[in-house]
Design a protein around this motif. Sequence first.
Motif, PDB file in Angstrom:
ATOM      1  N   GLY A  63       0.769  -1.237   0.000  1.00  0.00           N
ATOM      2  CA  GLY A  63       0.000   0.000   0.000  1.00  0.00           C
ATOM      3  C   GLY A  63       0.800   1.286   0.000  1.00  0.00           C
ATOM      4  N   ARG A  64       2.129   1.183  -0.050  1.00  0.00           N
ATOM      5  CA  ARG A  64       2.981   2.386  -0.031  1.00  0.00           C
ATOM      6  C   ARG A  64       3.852   2.420  -1.278  1.00  0.00           C
ATOM      7  NH1 ARG A  64       4.437   3.572   6.152  1.00  0.00           N
ATOM      8  NH2 ARG A  64       2.403   2.992   6.941  1.00  0.00           N
ATOM      9  N   PRO A  65       4.177   3.606  -1.778  1.00  0.00           N
ATOM     10  CA  PRO A  65       5.036   3.688  -2.964  1.00  0.00           C
ATOM     11  C   PRO A  65       6.344   2.924  -2.765  1.00  0.00           C
ATOM     12  CG  PRO A  65       4.122   5.838  -2.444  1.00  0.00           C
ATOM     13  CD  PRO A  65       3.766   4.928  -1.292  1.00  0.00           C
ATOM     14  N   ALA A  66       6.737   2.194  -3.788  1.00  0.00           N
ATOM     15  CA  ALA A  66       7.925   1.346  -3.702  1.00  0.00           C
ATOM     16  C   ALA A  66       8.977   1.768  -4.715  1.00  0.00           C
ATOM     17  CB  ALA A  66       7.537  -0.112  -3.950  1.00  0.00           C
ATOM     18  N   ALA A  67      10.235   1.544  -4.370  1.00  0.00           N
ATOM     19  CA  ALA A  67      11.369   1.778  -5.265  1.00  0.00           C
ATOM     20  C   ALA A  67      11.959   0.426  -5.655  1.00  0.00           C
ATOM     21  CB  ALA A  67      12.422   2.620  -4.557  1.00  0.00           C
ATOM     22  N   ALA A  68      12.657   0.399  -6.780  1.00  0.00           N
ATOM     23  CA  ALA A  68      13.207  -0.853  -7.315  1.00  0.00           C
ATOM     24  C   ALA A  68      14.097  -1.576  -6.317  1.00  0.00           C
ATOM     25  CB  ALA A  68      13.973  -0.580  -8.608  1.00  0.00           C
ATOM     26  N   GLY A  69      14.846  -0.857  -5.507  1.00  0.00           N
ATOM     27  CA  GLY A  69      15.773  -1.485  -4.577  1.00  0.00           C
ATOM     28  C   GLY A  69      15.168  -1.926  -3.261  1.00  0.00           C
ATOM     29  N   ASP A  70      13.880  -1.679  -3.074  1.00  0.00           N
ATOM     30  CA  ASP A  70      13.245  -2.053  -1.806  1.00  0.00           C
ATOM     31  C   ASP A  70      13.236  -3.566  -1.637  1.00  0.00           C
ATOM     32  OD1 ASP A  70      12.758   0.605  -1.289  1.00  0.00           O
ATOM     33  OD2 ASP A  70      10.611   0.507  -1.740  1.00  0.00           O
ATOM     34  N   PRO A  71      13.662  -4.065  -0.478  1.00  0.00           N
ATOM     35  CA  PRO A  71      13.607  -5.508  -0.220  1.00  0.00           C
ATOM     36  C   PRO A  71      12.163  -5.949  -0.009  1.00  0.00           C
ATOM     37  CG  PRO A  71      14.388  -4.356   1.717  1.00  0.00           C
ATOM     38  CD  PRO A  71      14.249  -3.314   0.631  1.00  0.00           C
ATOM     39  N   LEU A  72      11.906  -7.214  -0.298  1.00  0.00           N
ATOM     40  CA  LEU A  72      10.558  -7.752  -0.185  1.00  0.00           C
ATOM     41  C   LEU A  72      10.410  -8.650   1.034  1.00  0.00           C
ATOM     42  CD1 LEU A  72      10.104  -8.711  -3.919  1.00  0.00           C
ATOM     43  CD2 LEU A  72       9.000  -6.825  -2.710  1.00  0.00           C
ATOM     44  N   PRO A  73       9.447  -8.343   1.890  1.00  0.00           N
ATOM     45  CA  PRO A  73       9.156  -9.261   2.982  1.00  0.00           C
ATOM     46  C   PRO A  73       8.290 -10.412   2.465  1.00  0.00           C
ATOM     47  CG  PRO A  73       7.794  -7.295   3.178  1.00  0.00           C
ATOM     48  CD  PRO A  73       8.709  -7.089   2.005  1.00  0.00           C
ATOM     49  N   ALA A  74       8.470 -11.585   3.012  1.00  0.00           N
ATOM     50  CA  ALA A  74       7.672 -12.742   2.605  1.00  0.00           C
ATOM     51  C   ALA A  74       6.188 -12.452   2.800  1.00  0.00           C
ATOM     52  CB  ALA A  74       8.084 -13.963   3.408  1.00  0.00           C
ATOM     53  N   GLY A  75       5.397 -12.842   1.812  1.00  0.00           N
ATOM     54  CA  GLY A  75       3.957 -12.679   1.895  1.00  0.00           C
ATOM     55  C   GLY A  75       3.448 -11.302   1.529  1.00  0.00           C
ATOM     56  N   ALA A  76       4.333 -10.412   1.119  1.00  0.00           N
ATOM     57  CA  ALA A  76       3.937  -9.045   0.781  1.00  0.00           C
ATOM     58  C   ALA A  76       3.112  -9.019  -0.510  1.00  0.00           C
ATOM     59  CB  ALA A  76       5.172  -8.164   0.617  1.00  0.00           C
ATOM     60  N   THR A  77       2.440  -7.898  -0.720  1.00  0.00           N
ATOM     61  CA  THR A  77       1.693  -7.669  -1.949  1.00  0.00           C
ATOM     62  C   THR A  77       2.273  -6.455  -2.662  1.00  0.00           C
ATOM     63  OG1 THR A  77      -0.337  -8.595  -1.014  1.00  0.00           O
ATOM     64  CG2 THR A  77      -0.568  -7.167  -2.943  1.00  0.00           C
ATOM     65  N   LEU A  78       2.610  -6.653  -3.932  1.00  0.00           N
ATOM     66  CA  LEU A  78       3.009  -5.562  -4.822  1.00  0.00           C
ATOM     67  C   LEU A  78       1.826  -5.268  -5.718  1.00  0.00           C
ATOM     68  CD1 LEU A  78       6.544  -6.312  -6.320  1.00  0.00           C
ATOM     69  CD2 LEU A  78       5.883  -4.357  -4.946  1.00  0.00           C
ATOM     70  N   GLU A  79       1.508  -4.010  -5.912  1.00  0.00           N
ATOM     71  CA  GLU A  79       0.414  -3.637  -6.790  1.00  0.00           C
ATOM     72  C   GLU A  79       0.950  -2.783  -7.924  1.00  0.00           C
ATOM     73  OE1 GLU A  79      -3.515  -3.088  -4.704  1.00  0.00           O
ATOM     74  OE2 GLU A  79      -2.100  -2.489  -3.133  1.00  0.00           O
ATOM     75  N   VAL A  80       0.490  -3.089  -9.135  1.00  0.00           N
ATOM     76  CA  VAL A  80       0.889  -2.360 -10.333  1.00  0.00           C
ATOM     77  C   VAL A  80      -0.322  -1.546 -10.778  1.00  0.00           C
ATOM     78  CG1 VAL A  80       1.763  -2.531 -12.679  1.00  0.00           C
ATOM     79  CG2 VAL A  80       2.497  -4.198 -10.949  1.00  0.00           C
ATOM     80  N   LEU A  81      -0.210  -0.222 -10.641  1.00  0.00           N
ATOM     81  CA  LEU A  81      -1.312   0.678 -10.972  1.00  0.00           C
ATOM     82  C   LEU A  81      -0.912   1.591 -12.119  1.00  0.00           C
ATOM     83  CD1 LEU A  81      -1.256   0.915  -7.395  1.00  0.00           C
ATOM     84  CD2 LEU A  81      -3.575   1.174  -8.239  1.00  0.00           C
ATOM     85  N   PRO A  82      -1.411   1.332 -13.328  1.00  0.00           N
ATOM     86  CA  PRO A  82      -1.102   2.218 -14.435  1.00  0.00           C
ATOM     87  C   PRO A  82      -1.843   3.548 -14.244  1.00  0.00           C
ATOM     88  CG  PRO A  82      -2.676   0.569 -15.134  1.00  0.00           C
ATOM     89  CD  PRO A  82      -2.279   0.237 -13.716  1.00  0.00           C
ATOM     90  N   PRO A  83      -1.441   4.574 -14.986  1.00  0.00           N
ATOM     91  CA  PRO A  83      -2.166   5.841 -14.895  1.00  0.00           C
ATOM     92  C   PRO A  83      -3.635   5.616 -15.285  1.00  0.00           C
ATOM     93  CG  PRO A  83      -0.147   6.114 -16.156  1.00  0.00           C
ATOM     94  CD  PRO A  83      -0.340   4.641 -15.935  1.00  0.00           C
ATOM     95  N   PHE A  84      -4.520   6.235 -14.524  1.00  0.00           N
ATOM     96  CA  PHE A  84      -5.944   6.115 -14.809  1.00  0.00           C
ATOM     97  C   PHE A  84      -6.443   7.356 -15.519  1.00  0.00           C
ATOM     98  CE2 PHE A  84      -5.259   3.337 -11.202  1.00  0.00           C
ATOM     99  CZ  PHE A  84      -6.027   2.223 -11.530  1.00  0.00           C
ATOM    100  N   ALA A  85      -7.352   7.173 -16.446  1.00  0.00           N
ATOM    101  CA  ALA A  85      -7.991   8.294 -17.137  1.00  0.00           C
ATOM    102  C   ALA A  85      -9.407   8.418 -16.605  1.00  0.00           C
ATOM    103  CB  ALA A  85      -8.012   8.034 -18.642  1.00  0.00           C
ATOM    104  N   GLY A  86      -9.963   9.567 -16.787  1.00  0.00           N
ATOM    105  CA  GLY A  86     -11.356   9.752 -16.380  1.00  0.00           C
ATOM    106  C   GLY A  86     -11.497  10.892 -15.388  1.00  0.00           C
ATOM    107  N   GLY A  87     -12.647  11.048 -14.900  1.00  0.00           N
ATOM    108  CA  GLY A  87     -12.846  12.126 -13.969  1.00  0.00           C
ATOM    109  C   GLY A  87     -14.104  12.066 -13.320  1.00  0.00           C
TER     110      GLY A  87
END
Length: 87
Positions: A63-87
């Motif tokens: 749930g927090r912004p991540a950087a490429a070098g961030d280590p991963l804790p076991a069981g974590a969730t990474l989310e990939v959110l592309p830019p959204f359009a709309g309003g």
Amino acid sequence: MTSPQALTSATVTVRYWAGARAAAGVDSETVVGTTVGEVLADVAARHTALEPVLKVASILLEGRPAAAGDPLPAGATLEVLPPFAGG
């Protein structure tokens, strides 16, 4: 920062949203890696249509912004959110 030699592999869930889901062809998947960047490289290799999406997407680790070098804790969730359009 932890040295790369000290990092251990973790199994994480990668969740894809909107255009990232369409590019990956799945809602989510389980991936093993040591850092955010390693996992993203792995999924880009698995799903070639995802690579351009990853270049512009926001990546969240637990749930927090991540950087490429961030280590991963076991069981974590990474989310990939592309830019959204709309309003």
